[in-house]
Design a protein around this motif. Structure first.
Motif, PDB file in Angstrom:
ATOM      1  N   LYS A 255      19.420 -10.587   1.339  1.00 50.15           N
ATOM      2  CA  LYS A 255      18.465 -10.823   2.451  1.00 50.15           C
ATOM      3  C   LYS A 255      19.200 -11.549   3.560  1.00 50.15           C
ATOM      4  N   VAL A 256      19.118 -10.991   4.770  1.00 51.99           N
ATOM      5  CA  VAL A 256      19.764 -11.629   5.931  1.00 51.99           C
ATOM      6  C   VAL A 256      18.860 -11.424   7.144  1.00 51.99           C
ATOM      7  N   VAL A 257      18.780 -12.457   7.978  1.00 55.85           N
ATOM      8  CA  VAL A 257      18.013 -12.340   9.223  1.00 55.85           C
ATOM      9  C   VAL A 257      18.950 -12.717  10.354  1.00 55.85           C
ATOM     10  N   ALA A 258      19.245 -11.737  11.219  1.00 57.77           N
ATOM     11  CA  ALA A 258      20.164 -11.964  12.349  1.00 57.77           C
ATOM     12  C   ALA A 258      19.330 -11.956  13.621  1.00 57.77           C
TER      13      ALA A 258
ATOM     14  N   THR B 144       8.359   5.449   0.569  1.00 62.47           N
ATOM     15  CA  THR B 144       9.513   5.072  -0.274  1.00 62.47           C
ATOM     16  C   THR B 144       9.152   5.013  -1.762  1.00 62.47           C
ATOM     17  N   GLY B 145       7.837   4.871  -2.050  1.00 61.22           N
ATOM     18  CA  GLY B 145       7.437   4.689  -3.461  1.00 61.22           C
ATOM     19  C   GLY B 145       7.638   3.265  -3.937  1.00 61.22           C
ATOM     20  N   GLY B 146       8.145   2.397  -3.027  1.00 61.62           N
ATOM     21  CA  GLY B 146       8.359   0.993  -3.398  1.00 61.62           C
ATOM     22  C   GLY B 146       7.064   0.196  -3.334  1.00 61.62           C
ATOM     23  N   TYR B 147       7.022  -0.914  -4.067  1.00 57.87           N
ATOM     24  CA  TYR B 147       5.810  -1.741  -4.140  1.00 57.87           C
ATOM     25  C   TYR B 147       5.941  -3.003  -3.291  1.00 57.87           C
ATOM     26  N   HIS B 148       4.863  -3.312  -2.572  1.00 61.87           N
ATOM     27  CA  HIS B 148       4.805  -4.530  -1.761  1.00 61.87           C
ATOM     28  C   HIS B 148       3.581  -5.314  -2.206  1.00 61.87           C
ATOM     29  N   ARG B 149       3.753  -6.138  -3.227  1.00 66.30           N
ATOM     30  CA  ARG B 149       2.629  -6.915  -3.760  1.00 66.30           C
ATOM     31  C   ARG B 149       2.997  -8.392  -3.610  1.00 66.30           C
ATOM     32  N   LEU B 150       2.967  -8.849  -2.350  1.00 73.86           N
ATOM     33  CA  LEU B 150       3.314 -10.246  -2.095  1.00 73.86           C
ATOM     34  C   LEU B 150       2.074 -11.114  -2.235  1.00 73.86           C
ATOM     35  N   SER B 151       2.299 -12.369  -2.603  1.00 77.23           N
ATOM     36  CA  SER B 151       1.177 -13.272  -2.900  1.00 77.23           C
ATOM     37  C   SER B 151       0.241 -13.453  -1.717  1.00 77.23           C
ATOM     38  N   PHE B 152      -1.026 -13.530  -2.053  1.00 79.31           N
ATOM     39  CA  PHE B 152      -2.072 -13.814  -1.056  1.00 79.31           C
ATOM     40  C   PHE B 152      -2.074 -12.799   0.084  1.00 79.31           C
ATOM     41  N   THR B 153      -1.784 -11.556  -0.267  1.00 76.08           N
ATOM     42  CA  THR B 153      -1.946 -10.453   0.712  1.00 76.08           C
ATOM     43  C   THR B 153      -3.036  -9.529   0.162  1.00 76.08           C
TER      44      THR B 153
ATOM     45  N   GLY C 126       8.695 -14.979  -6.069  1.00 73.08           N
ATOM     46  CA  GLY C 126       9.048 -15.869  -4.954  1.00 73.08           C
ATOM     47  C   GLY C 126       9.366 -15.071  -3.702  1.00 73.08           C
ATOM     48  N   ALA C 127       8.791 -13.865  -3.632  1.00 73.90           N
ATOM     49  CA  ALA C 127       9.172 -12.962  -2.527  1.00 73.90           C
ATOM     50  C   ALA C 127       8.580 -13.409  -1.202  1.00 73.90           C
ATOM     51  N   ARG C 128       7.453 -14.127  -1.240  1.00 72.01           N
ATOM     52  CA  ARG C 128       6.845 -14.557   0.034  1.00 72.01           C
ATOM     53  C   ARG C 128       7.251 -15.984   0.382  1.00 72.01           C
ATOM     54  N   PHE C 129       7.251 -16.867  -0.645  1.00 66.29           N
ATOM     55  CA  PHE C 129       7.489 -18.291  -0.352  1.00 66.29           C
ATOM     56  C   PHE C 129       8.850 -18.795  -0.854  1.00 66.29           C
ATOM     57  N   GLY C 130       9.669 -17.899  -1.383  1.00 67.57           N
ATOM     58  CA  GLY C 130      11.079 -18.223  -1.617  1.00 67.57           C
ATOM     59  C   GLY C 130      11.397 -18.964  -2.887  1.00 67.57           C
ATOM     60  N   SER C 131      10.366 -19.401  -3.647  1.00 69.42           N
ATOM     61  CA  SER C 131      10.646 -20.181  -4.853  1.00 69.42           C
ATOM     62  C   SER C 131      10.208 -19.362  -6.066  1.00 69.42           C
TER      63      SER C 131
ATOM     64  N   ALA D 121       4.405 -27.093   1.012  1.00 72.11           N
ATOM     65  CA  ALA D 121       5.139 -27.004   2.297  1.00 72.11           C
ATOM     66  C   ALA D 121       6.006 -25.750   2.378  1.00 72.11           C
ATOM     67  N   LEU D 122       6.138 -25.006   1.288  1.00 72.33           N
ATOM     68  CA  LEU D 122       6.944 -23.769   1.332  1.00 72.33           C
ATOM     69  C   LEU D 122       6.362 -22.850   2.401  1.00 72.33           C
ATOM     70  N   THR D 123       7.216 -22.165   3.126  1.00 75.76           N
ATOM     71  CA  THR D 123       6.707 -21.277   4.185  1.00 75.76           C
ATOM     72  C   THR D 123       7.216 -19.853   3.973  1.00 75.76           C
ATOM     73  N   ASP D 124       6.460 -18.904   4.506  1.00 82.40           N
ATOM     74  CA  ASP D 124       6.893 -17.506   4.440  1.00 82.40           C
ATOM     75  C   ASP D 124       7.657 -17.153   5.722  1.00 82.40           C
ATOM     76  N   ALA D 125       8.009 -15.904   5.884  1.00 81.66           N
ATOM     77  CA  ALA D 125       8.840 -15.496   7.038  1.00 81.66           C
ATOM     78  C   ALA D 125       8.146 -15.761   8.366  1.00 81.66           C
ATOM     79  N   ASP D 126       6.820 -15.850   8.349  1.00 83.03           N
ATOM     80  CA  ASP D 126       6.086 -16.102   9.601  1.00 83.03           C
ATOM     81  C   ASP D 126       5.754 -17.575   9.780  1.00 83.03           C
ATOM     82  N   GLY D 127       6.282 -18.412   8.882  1.00 79.61           N
ATOM     83  CA  GLY D 127       6.025 -19.847   9.007  1.00 79.61           C
ATOM     84  C   GLY D 127       4.696 -20.282   8.428  1.00 79.61           C
ATOM     85  N   VAL D 128       4.003 -19.374   7.734  1.00 77.89           N
ATOM     86  CA  VAL D 128       2.733 -19.732   7.076  1.00 77.89           C
ATOM     87  C   VAL D 128       3.064 -20.523   5.805  1.00 77.89           C
TER      88      VAL D 128
END
Ligand code: HGY
Ligand code: MN
Ligand code: MN
Length: 410
Positions: free
Chosen positions: A266-269, A23-32, A128-133, A152-159
């Motif tokens: 962003k939606v999670v069904a 896609t050419g898009g960037y995925h530079r999320l924190s602590f990855t 705030g892409a990983r921890f929402g803030s 206490a902020l969590t990512d999509a996997d609850g980390v």
């Protein structure tokens, strides 16, 4: 004009980091892994320039060009962030960090020395892409978010953020306000690609920021009843998709009515089966407006639409504020100094207000802050198509170097 320099080896070295080859898009999320590669890139850029590099208690990266005599005065700092939204563009954040190092190269080429400490910073988790803030690294630094809330902020996997920091070798117990560091900063200037087309319309390569709109993120959770898509009568359904849809439509209408912006991107069904009615839907609202009264009206209309639709469908609904950033008007004094400096260099940059949040908008609560914008011909951002022309990037470096020379060099 250092035009030809924009195809900087520095910029080229960062480009492949976290880039999706399809896609050419960037995925530079924190602590990855991509974040670690960005941190290595920053450390090399600092080392190649003989700058003292450090990582602060909140994971923000700093590189210091200090006068030979140590320069007891307050520092001038410039920089931005290296993290991205999922599928983001290459310029949002990195343009400001690369331009900071390139401006130091330019100042050195001109034989200038720092009269006071000159810092380059890359703030952590700006998107705030990983921890929402949003702007987490700078908000922790100025005390705009409580350390315990951040941990206490969590990512999509609850980390949790705390676990991610620890796993990356940091100490989550250390995060929090950094008043000593802020007390050593006289001014912060952030260069950023414009996330809009104002400069393109005005035919200007560089602009300065006037204000950032108040903006925030709200999470809406909708709990219904999972069931068979092919046998459950409509009257028997408790489908969370309906209040979700009501929220999306209300967001668009409210934004239109208030001349603001509201997005549910962003939606999670769950469980996400084609032939099943959802058990739950979580959706995130991003809302922005030129003043807090308008913003409040937009958000309350969207949340009310979701709640009323949920009630009519027998769906449980709840909402939560994920992050809120008050509006900010940048320091008139510093902006005037930037404008005067650029005028002497033959540039009269337009003053732009923006709905985009930035670390400079957060730092402005603690130190005089300003922003330089670089023309974005399409205006597109937070997408792979984001682009700035090399000569405009070079104009941005020229402008930043002129400002740093004026504020920090002799
Ligand atoms: O979302 C924003 O406004 C910024 O790009 N973080
Ligand atoms: Mn962004
Ligand atoms: Mn940004």
């Amino acid at each position: 004009m250092n035009g030809g320099r924009w195809e900087l080896p520095l910029w080229q070295a960062l480009l492949p980091v976290g880039r999706d080859p399809v896609t050419g898009g960037y995925h530079r999320l924190s602590f990855t892994e991509a974040d670690a590669a960005c941190r290595d890139w920053f450390a090399r850029a600092a080392a190649d320039r003989g700058l003292r590099a450090e990582t602060d208690r909140n994971g923000n990266l700093w590189a210091w060009w200090t006068p030979r005599d140590g320069g007891g005065e307050q520092a001038i700092v410039t920089g931005s962030h290296l993290d991205s939204v999922p599928g983001g563009g290459p310029y949002d954040g990195p343009l400001g960090v690369v331009s900071a190092f390139a401006a130091i190269d330019l100042l050195r080429d001109r034989g200038l020395e720092p009269a006071r400490p000159l810092g380059v910073v890359a703030f952590a988790e700006e998107e705030g892409a990983r921890f929402g803030s949003a702007c987490l690294g700078s908000r922790l630094t100025v005390g705009a978010i409580a350390p315990q809330e951040a941990r206490a902020l969590t990512d999509a996997d609850g980390v949790t953020l705390a676990a991610a920091i620890a796993e990356a070798g940091g100490d989550p117990g250390m995060i929090g306000p950094d008043p000593e560091r802020l007390a050593r900063i006289e001014a912060f200037i952030e260069l950023h690609i414009e996330q809009g087309r104002a400069l393109a319309r005005l035919g200007a390569p560089v602009g300065v920021a006037g204000a950032i709109w108040p903006h925030g993120r709200w999470r809406i959770d909708l709990a219904g009843q999972a069931d068979h898509a092919g046998t459950t009568r409509l009257a028997d359904r408790r489908d969370p998709m309906l209040p979700f849809a009501a929220a999306v439509v209300a967001a668009r209408q409210a934004a239109q009515d208030e001349d603001g912006l509201a997005t549910i991107g962003k939606v999670v069904a769950q469980p996400g089966a084609v032939n099943a009615i959802c058990s739950s839907v979580s959706a995130w609202l991003d809302a922005r407006a030129r003043d807090e009264a308008r913003l409040e009206r937009i958000v309350s209309r969207v949340l009310r639409a979701a709640a009323e639709s949920a009630a009519s469908q027998g769906v449980q609904s709840s909402e939560r504020l994920d992050s809120f950033t008050p509006g900010v008007r940048f320091s008139d004094g510093l902006r005037a100094r930037l404008a005067a400096t650029l005028a002497r260099a033959g540039t009269v940059p337009p003053v732009l207000d923006t709905g985009a949040g930035h670390d400079a908008g957060v730092l402005a609560a603690a130190v005089p802050a300003a922003m330089l914008f670089v023309r974005n011909p399409s205006g597109i951002s937070h997408a792979p198509a984001e682009h700035a022309d090399p000569q405009d990037c070079a104009a941005g470096v020229d402008a930043l170097a002129a400002v740093l020379a004026e504020l920090a060099c002799r």
